[in-house]
Design an enzyme around this catalytic site. Structure first.
Site, short mmCIF file in Angstrom:
data_model
loop_
_atom_site.label_atom_id
_atom_site.label_comp_id
_atom_site.label_asym_id
_atom_site.label_seq_id
_atom_site.Cartn_x
_atom_site.Cartn_y
_atom_site.Cartn_z
N ASP A 111 98.87 71.48 37.16
CA ASP A 111 97.99 72.05 36.16
C ASP A 111 98.26 73.56 36.14
O ASP A 111 98.33 74.19 37.20
CB ASP A 111 96.52 71.79 36.51
CG ASP A 111 95.65 72.14 35.32
OD1 ASP A 111 95.26 71.22 34.58
OD2 ASP A 111 95.39 73.33 35.11
N ASP B 268 89.10 64.95 36.63
CA ASP B 268 88.25 65.91 35.93
C ASP B 268 88.55 66.03 34.43
O ASP B 268 87.73 66.51 33.66
CB ASP B 268 88.38 67.30 36.58
CG ASP B 268 89.84 67.77 36.69
OD1 ASP B 268 90.74 67.02 36.26
OD2 ASP B 268 90.08 68.87 37.21
N HIS B 269 89.74 65.59 34.02
CA HIS B 269 90.12 65.78 32.61
C HIS B 269 89.69 64.62 31.73
O HIS B 269 88.97 64.80 30.75
CB HIS B 269 91.65 65.94 32.51
CG HIS B 269 92.16 67.30 32.85
ND1 HIS B 269 92.01 67.87 34.08
CD2 HIS B 269 92.83 68.21 32.10
CE1 HIS B 269 92.57 69.08 34.07
NE2 HIS B 269 93.07 69.30 32.88
N ARG C 271 101.79 70.33 31.38
CA ARG C 271 101.99 68.90 31.12
C ARG C 271 103.46 68.57 30.90
O ARG C 271 104.10 69.06 29.97
CB ARG C 271 101.12 68.44 29.94
CG ARG C 271 101.43 69.06 28.60
CD ARG C 271 100.37 68.71 27.56
NE ARG C 271 99.14 69.44 27.82
CZ ARG C 271 98.31 69.89 26.88
NH1 ARG C 271 98.56 69.65 25.61
NH2 ARG C 271 97.22 70.55 27.19
N ARG D 103 91.80 78.98 26.71
CA ARG D 103 92.80 78.73 25.66
C ARG D 103 92.12 78.46 24.33
O ARG D 103 91.15 77.67 24.29
CB ARG D 103 93.68 77.53 26.02
CG ARG D 103 94.56 77.84 27.17
CD ARG D 103 95.61 76.78 27.45
NE ARG D 103 96.50 77.34 28.47
CZ ARG D 103 97.04 76.66 29.45
NH1 ARG D 103 96.84 75.36 29.55
NH2 ARG D 103 97.81 77.25 30.33
N SER E 3 100.16 74.84 28.99
CA SER E 3 99.89 73.91 30.08
C SER E 3 101.16 73.48 30.82
O SER E 3 102.28 73.70 30.37
CB SER E 3 99.18 72.68 29.54
OG SER E 3 100.09 71.63 29.36
C1 MIC Z 1 95.19 72.58 30.00
O1 MIC Z 1 94.30 73.38 30.27
O2 MIC Z 1 95.95 72.73 29.02
C2 MIC Z 1 95.38 71.38 30.89
C3 MIC Z 1 94.93 70.20 30.14
O3 MIC Z 1 94.59 71.52 32.04
C4 MIC Z 1 96.87 71.31 31.28
C5 MIC Z 1 97.26 70.09 31.99
C6 MIC Z 1 97.40 68.87 31.12
O4 MIC Z 1 97.87 68.98 29.99
O5 MIC Z 1 97.06 67.80 31.60
C7 MIC Z 1 97.37 72.50 32.08
O6 MIC Z 1 96.78 73.56 32.00
O7 MIC Z 1 98.40 72.41 32.74
FE1 SF4 Z 2 90.46 71.69 32.65
FE2 SF4 Z 2 92.71 72.91 31.84
FE3 SF4 Z 2 90.37 73.47 30.71
FE4 SF4 Z 2 90.81 74.25 33.16
S1 SF4 Z 2 91.90 74.92 31.34
S2 SF4 Z 2 88.95 73.28 32.40
S3 SF4 Z 2 92.02 72.58 33.98
S4 SF4 Z 2 91.44 71.52 30.63
#
Ligand code: MIC
Ligand code: SF4
Length: 643
Positions: free
Chosen positions: A119, A64-65, A537, A379, A535
């Protein structure tokens, strides 16, 4: 003494430790999820552990990313995940099926169970009465192999909801209000539990919006009870058999309590660049807008989309505004198409994107220079949108839709009576994009496909006897993992290529950081409060490890990030006296005598700044298990050594 919601689930899944807040506990994990941007690492680590088949009740891998395929990298990673999951017993949600948290809520979340996901927004499933937590990929890999997941036993914060939401005020405004009250570190070490009469007025997708963005409080997770609304949602998803009621005991006790009167709430917005920088939309009213994005795992449910479609029906998006809409899942997308709401959105001028994370993670749709962007996301960290000087505001779908038509910040309450939108009593169920894994007998014949972008994972080393290095970077409070390891369409394709990723490490704060770290062979990082928020990550630990970072000293850390640092053998330490932060300067030569011994068994170490001739005390608040992992140079080494 009675139990709260989270305590009940923890009690039923406890395998190590005592349920005393602040102590480390180990939990049995029923379900796991991964997404593609963290999933490649999680599965590489799962493979490295040598487990043949997952041992959880259910594990799902979502794509999905990384869905903008500007080169071969993302497509290669998708194929790797598709084949590795097929081999090892994990379901695979194909690209096009939707955002992991939205799909998991619709199709797999079960009350009273545990879920960890690579995630940070995994707590979305808390809207279903599940204990759902974000974790690093390595922790998810361990849980898939049947291993224990360790957390600090949380405190419990109760949020008592009274009244009912009024026209044009939505679940997003509830969580923005919670963020206004508690702030981005107000949930650290805690589970946020919702209760009170107001809970009954909220459907599961509304609850999920609230638990989703609870991640921005730094909380371990957020959770709602499982009640008649939960049963209704599960029934509408053809899964009534998954329903179990869950409520807190009458005599449960809480560490803190707050009350929010839903009837008194007004539309709110989180202003740049932090989700807790809250103002009322009416205060911002009239401010010009360049772009609006509706979607993300926070606000992409059928209810959200139908609300937006009803508000845009027969109108045209303001000429100065570019509006993107990403439905959360194939289920939502299909139903929007079937009921005609999609046509209303298209006719109004919305630019419809695929059901994926999209602009939320900077995968396209970056705003114009210094552009003002209203997003229904969770975010708004600096540069996350892909445009460093953009001004991103986080709002509800109602505020976004009202503002899209007006071209300026508009309090939707000024529009009068809201259109009546109901959550469907039956959803369109078709799991044809969820691939089942091979059976155990077939598994050996599945070949795992690995593209050339997949590079080896760096592995940590045991700490040196004395640590002698430079203070390579000094940063302030609330440093996010988006600062440490930025994402976006140009960088995300390298999530399985740490050497390449390292070129972008900390560049949001300091363009020269990667170069300097390489030249110095690494060093120590000094941070302020809540270091590593955001996140899950693990690249925010893996990449610094690759660049030679041995330790991070901060005033305090965010939960998932500190676990990731330990997993990869980077030693987290806190300043005993916060004021000592001022005594240490970037570029200074440092020495920690007896570093390895301190990691192994001491609560305190002394950091000498040789350049300034000062010495400051550091605290090592680590459990025996964490000390053993760090002393082995990380969890992979620790596991391999048979511990
Ligand atoms: C995000 O919303 O910051 C992400 C991208 O979903 C991350 C995961 C990632 O960095 O791959 C998260 O929320 O953990
Ligand atoms: Fe995707 Fe993270 Fe954004 Fe949710 S917050 S839509 S999991 S990138």
């Amino acid at each position: 003494m009675g139990y709260t919601l989270a305590q009940k689930i923890i009690k039923n899944h406890l395998v190590v430790g005592n349920m005393t807040a602040g102590e480390e506990i180990g939990l049995r994990i029923d379900q796991t999820l991964t997404q593609d941007a963290t999933g490649t690492m999680a599965y590489l680590q799962f493979e490295a552990m040598g487990t043949k088949r997952v041992k959880t009740e259910l594990s799902v891998a979502y794509i999905d990313h990384n869905t903008l395929q500007a080169g071969f990298e993302n497509a290669d990673d998708h194929r790797y995940i598709q084949t590795v999951t097929k081999k090892h017993g994990i379901r695979f949600s194909r690209p096009g099926n939707g955002i992991c948290h939205q799909v998991h809520l619709e199709r797999f979340a079960v009350p009273d169970k545990t879920l960890i996901g690579s995630d940070s927004h995994t707590p979305t499933a808390g809207g279903m009465g599940m204990l759902a937590m974000g974790a690093g990929g390595l922790d998810v890999a361990v849980a898939m192999g049947g291993g224990t997941y360790y957390i600090t036993m949380p405190k419990i914060i109760r949020i008592n909801l009274t009244g009912a939401l009024t026209d044009f005020v939505s679940a997003k405004d509830v969580i923005l209000e919670v963020l206004r009250i508690l702030g981005v570190k107000g949930g650290v070490g805690a589970v946020i539990e919702y209760s009170g009469e107001g809970v009954k007025t909220l459907s599961v997708p509304q609850r999920a919006t609230i638990t989703n963005m609870g991640a921005e409080l730094g909380a371990t997770t957020s959770i709602f009870p499982s009640d008649e609304a939960t049963r209704a949602f599960l029934k509408a998803q053809g899964r009534e058999c998954d329903y179990t009621p869950l409520s807190p005991d009458e005599d449960a006790t809480y560490d803190a309590e707050y009350t929010i009167d839903l009837s008194a709430l007004r539309p709110l917005a989180a202003c740049p660049h932090s989700p807790d920088n809250i103002k009322s939309v009416s205060e911002l009213s009239g401010k010009k807008i360049d772009q609006i994005c509706i979607g993300s795992c926070t606000n992409s449910s059928m209810l959200d989309m139908l609300t937006v479609a009803a508000m845009l029906k027969g109108k045209t998006v303001h000429p100065d505004v570019s509006l993107s809409i990403s439905p959360g899942s194939k289920q939502v997308y299909t139903m929007l198409a079937k009921c005609g709401a999609l046509a209303d959105l298209i006719a109004a001028g919305a630019r419809i994107l695929e059901c994926a994370c999209g602009p939320c993670i900077g995968m396209g749709f970056s705003p114009k220079s210094a552009g003002v962007s209203l997003r229904t996301f969770n975010r708004n960290f600096l540069a996350r949108s892909g445009t460093k000087d953009a001004q991103v505001y986080l709002v509800s779908p109602e505020t976004a839709a009202a503002s899209a038509i007006a071209g300026v910040f508009t309090d939707p309450k000024t529009l009068g009576v809201a259109p009546r939108v109901e959550i469907p009593s039956v959803f369109d169920i078709n799991d044809n994009l969820i691939e089942m894994p091979a059976t155990e007998d077939e598994a050996d014949s599945v070949t795992v496909e690995r593209g050339p972008n997949i590079k080896p994972i760096p592995v940590g080393k045991a700490p040196a006897r004395d640590l002698e290095c430079k203070l390579i970077l000094k940063v302030g409070d609330n440093i996010t993992t988006d600062h440490i390891m930025p994402a976006g369409s140009k960088i995300l394709p390298f999530r399985s290529n740490v050497p390449k990723l390292s070129e972008f490490c900390f560049t949001v704060c300091d363009e020269k950081f990667p170069e300097r770290a390489k030249a110095e062979g690494g060093g120590l990082i000094l941070g302020g409060h809540n270091y590593g928020q955001g996140s899950s990550r693990e690249h925010a630990a893996l990449v610094p490890l690759y660049l030679g970072i041995k330790a991070v000293v901060a005033k305090s850390f965010a939960r998932i990030h500190v676990a990731n640092l330990i997993n990869f053998g980077i030693v987290p330490m806190t300043l005993e006296n916060e004021d000592d932060y001022e005594k240490l300067g970037e570029g200074d030569d440092l020495l920690i005598e007896g570093f390895a011994d301190a990691v192994l068994g001491k609560d305190k170490a002394y950091l000498t700044d040789k350049t300034r001739g000062v010495s400051v005390p550091l605290l090592l608040s680590l459990t025996e298990r964490q000390r053993a992992i760090l002393s082995a140079g990380g969890l992979l080494n620790y596991t391999k050594s048979g511990s």
